[in-house]
Design a protein around this motif. Structure first.
Motif, short mmCIF file in Angstrom:
data_model
loop_
_atom_site.label_atom_id
_atom_site.label_comp_id
_atom_site.label_asym_id
_atom_site.label_seq_id
_atom_site.Cartn_x
_atom_site.Cartn_y
_atom_site.Cartn_z
N ASP A 61 0.82 -1.21 0.00
CA ASP A 61 0.00 0.00 0.00
C ASP A 61 0.86 1.26 0.00
OD1 ASP A 61 -2.70 -1.32 2.08
OD2 ASP A 61 -2.33 -1.42 -0.08
N SER A 62 1.94 1.26 0.74
CA SER A 62 2.75 2.47 0.87
C SER A 62 3.53 2.81 -0.40
CB SER A 62 3.72 2.33 2.04
OG SER A 62 4.60 1.24 1.82
N MET A 63 3.62 1.87 -1.34
CA MET A 63 4.36 2.10 -2.57
C MET A 63 3.45 2.36 -3.77
SD MET A 63 6.00 -0.10 -0.49
CE MET A 63 7.56 -0.51 0.25
N LYS A 64 2.16 2.14 -3.62
CA LYS A 64 1.25 2.34 -4.74
C LYS A 64 1.31 3.78 -5.22
CE LYS A 64 -2.17 -1.21 -3.64
NZ LYS A 64 -3.55 -1.48 -3.18
N GLY A 65 1.37 3.94 -6.54
CA GLY A 65 1.40 5.27 -7.12
C GLY A 65 2.78 5.86 -7.26
N ARG A 66 3.78 5.32 -6.56
CA ARG A 66 5.14 5.81 -6.66
C ARG A 66 6.06 4.81 -7.35
NH1 ARG A 66 8.32 6.95 -2.43
NH2 ARG A 66 7.40 5.35 -1.06
N PHE A 67 5.82 3.54 -7.13
CA PHE A 67 6.68 2.48 -7.69
C PHE A 67 5.91 1.71 -8.76
CE2 PHE A 67 9.20 1.84 -3.45
CZ PHE A 67 9.61 3.16 -3.53
N THR A 68 6.63 1.27 -9.79
CA THR A 68 6.02 0.48 -10.85
C THR A 68 6.89 -0.72 -11.17
OG1 THR A 68 5.02 2.46 -11.83
CG2 THR A 68 5.12 0.49 -13.20
N ILE A 69 6.31 -1.90 -11.12
CA ILE A 69 7.03 -3.12 -11.48
C ILE A 69 6.63 -3.51 -12.90
CG2 ILE A 69 5.27 -4.67 -10.49
CD1 ILE A 69 7.60 -6.52 -9.62
N SER A 70 7.61 -3.98 -13.66
CA SER A 70 7.34 -4.43 -15.03
C SER A 70 8.34 -5.52 -15.38
CB SER A 70 7.44 -3.26 -16.02
OG SER A 70 8.74 -2.70 -16.01
N ARG A 71 8.10 -6.18 -16.50
CA ARG A 71 9.01 -7.25 -16.90
C ARG A 71 9.18 -7.27 -18.40
NH1 ARG A 71 6.72 -12.43 -14.41
NH2 ARG A 71 8.42 -13.44 -15.54
N ASP A 72 10.36 -7.71 -18.83
CA ASP A 72 10.66 -7.91 -20.25
C ASP A 72 11.15 -9.34 -20.39
OD1 ASP A 72 11.70 -8.04 -22.81
OD2 ASP A 72 12.54 -6.03 -22.75
N ASN A 73 10.28 -10.22 -20.82
CA ASN A 73 10.62 -11.64 -20.89
C ASN A 73 11.71 -11.91 -21.93
OD1 ASN A 73 8.80 -12.24 -18.87
ND2 ASN A 73 7.17 -12.83 -20.28
N ALA A 74 11.78 -11.10 -22.96
CA ALA A 74 12.82 -11.29 -23.97
C ALA A 74 14.21 -11.05 -23.40
CB ALA A 74 12.56 -10.37 -25.16
N LYS A 75 14.28 -10.24 -22.33
CA LYS A 75 15.57 -9.92 -21.70
C LYS A 75 15.74 -10.61 -20.36
CE LYS A 75 15.98 -5.36 -23.87
NZ LYS A 75 16.16 -3.91 -23.65
N ASN A 76 14.78 -11.47 -20.00
CA ASN A 76 14.83 -12.16 -18.69
C ASN A 76 15.00 -11.17 -17.55
OD1 ASN A 76 14.66 -14.57 -20.07
ND2 ASN A 76 16.76 -15.21 -19.68
N THR A 77 14.33 -10.04 -17.64
CA THR A 77 14.56 -8.95 -16.70
C THR A 77 13.25 -8.41 -16.14
OG1 THR A 77 16.62 -8.33 -17.82
CG2 THR A 77 15.60 -6.67 -16.41
N VAL A 78 13.28 -8.14 -14.85
CA VAL A 78 12.20 -7.45 -14.17
C VAL A 78 12.73 -6.10 -13.70
CG1 VAL A 78 12.68 -8.54 -11.92
CG2 VAL A 78 10.41 -7.62 -12.40
#
Length: 115
Positions: A61-78
């Motif tokens: 809850d304290s990170m919502k709106g400030r932090f964003t998680i995403s992933r690129d499967n082609a690069k094996n990277t989050v």
């Protein structure tokens, strides 16, 4: 076995941004649920965010709106995009991967936010 390697930490002023990256050593990455946790000095490790293989996301809850998680499967990277950073965001940020009941951790990357 899966190795996770984080990068992107550093020193930033309050209000600034950083983008953390975590790269997995195996191509099973696309099947892994990935997450970020952090540990502030003198405190327990706490949950930050997760992203499933189908890209569903969840945040503390304290990170919502400030932090964003995403992933690129082609690069094996989050990734973890950190915006509007506060001094209380200072800590070591750890990448986590889960696959077939196994739990994998990176070595951590330090984020320091100065006031």
């Amino acid at each position: 076995q899966v190795q996770l390697v984080e990068s992107g930490g550093g020193l930033v002023q309050a209000g600034g941004s950083l983008r953390l990256s975590c790269t997995a050593s195996r191509n099973i990455f696309s099947a892994m649920a990935m997450g970020w946790y952090r540990q502030a000095p003198g405190k327990q490790r706490e949950y930050v965010a997760t992203i499933t293989p189908d890209r569903s996301t969840n945040y503390a809850d304290s990170m919502k709106g400030r932090f964003t998680i995403s992933r690129d499967n082609a690069k094996n990277t989050v990734y973890l995009q950190l915006n509007s950073l506060k001094p209380e965001d200072t800590g070591v940020y750890y990448c986590n991967g889960q696959w077939l009941g196994n739990n994998y951790w990176g070595q951590g990357t330090q984020v320091t936010v100065s006031s």
